[in-house]
Design an enzyme around this catalytic site. Structure first.
Site, PDB file in Angstrom:
ATOM      1  N   PRO A   1       0.822  -1.224   0.000  1.00 44.81           N
ATOM      2  CA  PRO A   1       0.000   0.000   0.000  1.00 44.81           C
ATOM      3  C   PRO A   1       0.851   1.266   0.000  1.00 44.81           C
ATOM      4  CG  PRO A   1      -0.726  -1.543   1.703  1.00 44.81           C
ATOM      5  CD  PRO A   1       0.591  -2.032   1.201  1.00 44.81           C
ATOM      6  N   CYS A   2       0.296   2.332  -0.552  1.00 39.29           N
ATOM      7  CA  CYS A   2       0.945   3.641  -0.496  1.00 39.29           C
ATOM      8  C   CYS A   2       0.556   4.286   0.822  1.00 39.29           C
ATOM      9  CB  CYS A   2       0.509   4.512  -1.672  1.00 39.29           C
ATOM     10  SG  CYS A   2       1.395   6.084  -1.763  1.00 39.29           S
ATOM     11  N   GLN A   3       1.472   4.267   1.772  1.00 37.97           N
ATOM     12  CA  GLN A   3       1.197   4.783   3.111  1.00 37.97           C
ATOM     13  C   GLN A   3       2.235   5.845   3.470  1.00 37.97           C
ATOM     14  OE1 GLN A   3       1.458   0.696   4.576  1.00 37.97           O
ATOM     15  NE2 GLN A   3      -0.623   0.861   5.363  1.00 37.97           N
TER      16      GLN A   3
END
Length: 374
Positions: free
Chosen positions: A64-66
């Site tokens: 995920p893009c976190q």
């Protein structure tokens, strides 16, 4: 699946799939259905099973893009934010030092977070540089290379330094061996060696977003935006549409009214966390979708009445996509997800999926790349 389609040189030795908060693990069950029962398929939180990861040549994964920010502590040294999957990947790389790493993420990774553009990707590059890797990356829109979905994803290929490797973006880049491109605009250089460590990157990186194609050699980055020069066959939505469709996929009159409304242009006033007001605008979208263009990006919310759902018009009315059409848009075989999961979850899986054809092409590149002298 993409790698197996590319070559029989790829042998899977371990895999992890876990959906947090789900009592039934439909995606994992689908995986096992196709790749076989094995102790090498692990359905647990990756953070708890890193010690199980065996030696391997190629590490592949999506994450995920976190918020990848890190901190330095006297007791523990460098510490990343909890619950961010990148740090588990980083631990595996540190422990196993695979020859190659192929990763995927959404395109906004190159410019996140909004408060410090480019910091998160700079942290990832610095992590890999510290472990002795060079990196190629490319933001690829699958439709730009002939595929049936306008899906933009960043692909990251890390590898140990190669003999006579250069920073020539369009000649010595893993991705451009298949995904032909020309530079658009100016080329930018960033030297990550000026940062002492990833904490320093996290605290002080201020060189802006990363562009759509790039290469890092010995910590030095060269990057640019690009235009596709692909000249081959181009597929569109009509190429994957089923001829006979069950009536349950067609919208009722009240649903058509609601669906069409979601596609209209709109403007809303929004307020930021610090109280700044601004107008957020969205343009009108085609209703139903044009079948003479590639499909738009498929999301996990596909089939619900919302702006992102695809609608097809034919002689029988207006309908949503079938699960098989959703699979075809991502390059999966028909009925790939028909493994006992609820129909709604079949769309959810496709909203999370990659365009398999792209991975097959990357597998072809790596098959030859691995034979070259390092």
């Amino acid at each position: 699946m993409g790698l197996e389609k590319a070559s029989d040189m790829y042998k899977f030795v371990w895999a992890n799939q876990w959906e947090p908060g789900k009592s039934t693990q439909h995606a994992f069950d689908c995986y096992v259905k196709h790749f076989g029962e094995s102790e090498c398929h692990v359905n647990e939180d990756i953070a708890k099973v890193i010690e199980q990861v065996p030696d391997h040549d190629l590490l592949v994964g999506g994450f995920p893009c976190q918020d990848y920010s890190v901190a330095g502590t006297k007791a523990k040294g460098i510490q990343g934010k909890k619950g961010v999957l990148w740090w588990e990947i980083d631990k595996i790389v540190a422990k196993k030092s695979p020859k190659y790493i192929l990763l995927e993420n959404v395109d906004r990774l190159l410019k996140s977070p909004s408060s410090q553009r480019g910091r998160d990707f700079a942290i990832i590059l610095k992590c890999l540089a510290e472990k002795g890797y060079n990196v190629d990356w490319m933001m690829i829109n699958a439709a730009d290379y002939g595929h049936v979905q306008r899906r933009r994803r960043v692909f990251i290929f890390a590898h140990k330094p190669r003999k006579n490797e250069t920073c020539e973006l369009f000649k010595d880049n893993f991705f451009t061996k298949t995904f032909s491109a020309d530079v658009k605009g100016k080329t930018i250089e960033v030297d990550l060696n000026k940062y002492a460590d990833i904490v320093n990157v996290s605290d002080t990186y201020n060189q802006g977003k990363f562009l759509n194609i790039g290469k890092m050699v010995d910590g030095k980055v060269v990057m640019a935006d690009y235009i596709s020069t692909y000249q081959g066959e181009k597929k569109v939505l009509k190429h994957v549409i089923e001829k006979k469709v069950d009536e349950k996929f067609y919208l009722k009159e009240n649903q058509i009214v609601l669906a069409e409304k979601t596609k209209q242009s709109k403007k809303k006033e929004r307020v930021t966390a610090d109280g700044f007001k601004y107008n957020y605008a969205e343009g009108a979208m085609s209703f139903p979708d044009s079948i003479d263009r590639p499909a738009r990006t498929m999301l996990t919310s596909e089939t619900t009445i919302n702006r992102s759902t695809h609608y097809i018009g034919d002689d029988n009315g207006i309908r949503i996509l079938t699960p098989v059409e959703a699979e075809r848009i991502n390059g999966f075989p028909d009925a790939w997800t028909d493994t006992g999961m609820p129909e709604k979850f079949r769309y959810f899986c496709m909203g999370n999926a990659l365009v398999v054809n792209l991975i097959e092409q990357m597998g072809d590149i790596l098959t030859d790349y691995d034979k070259e002298e390092l």
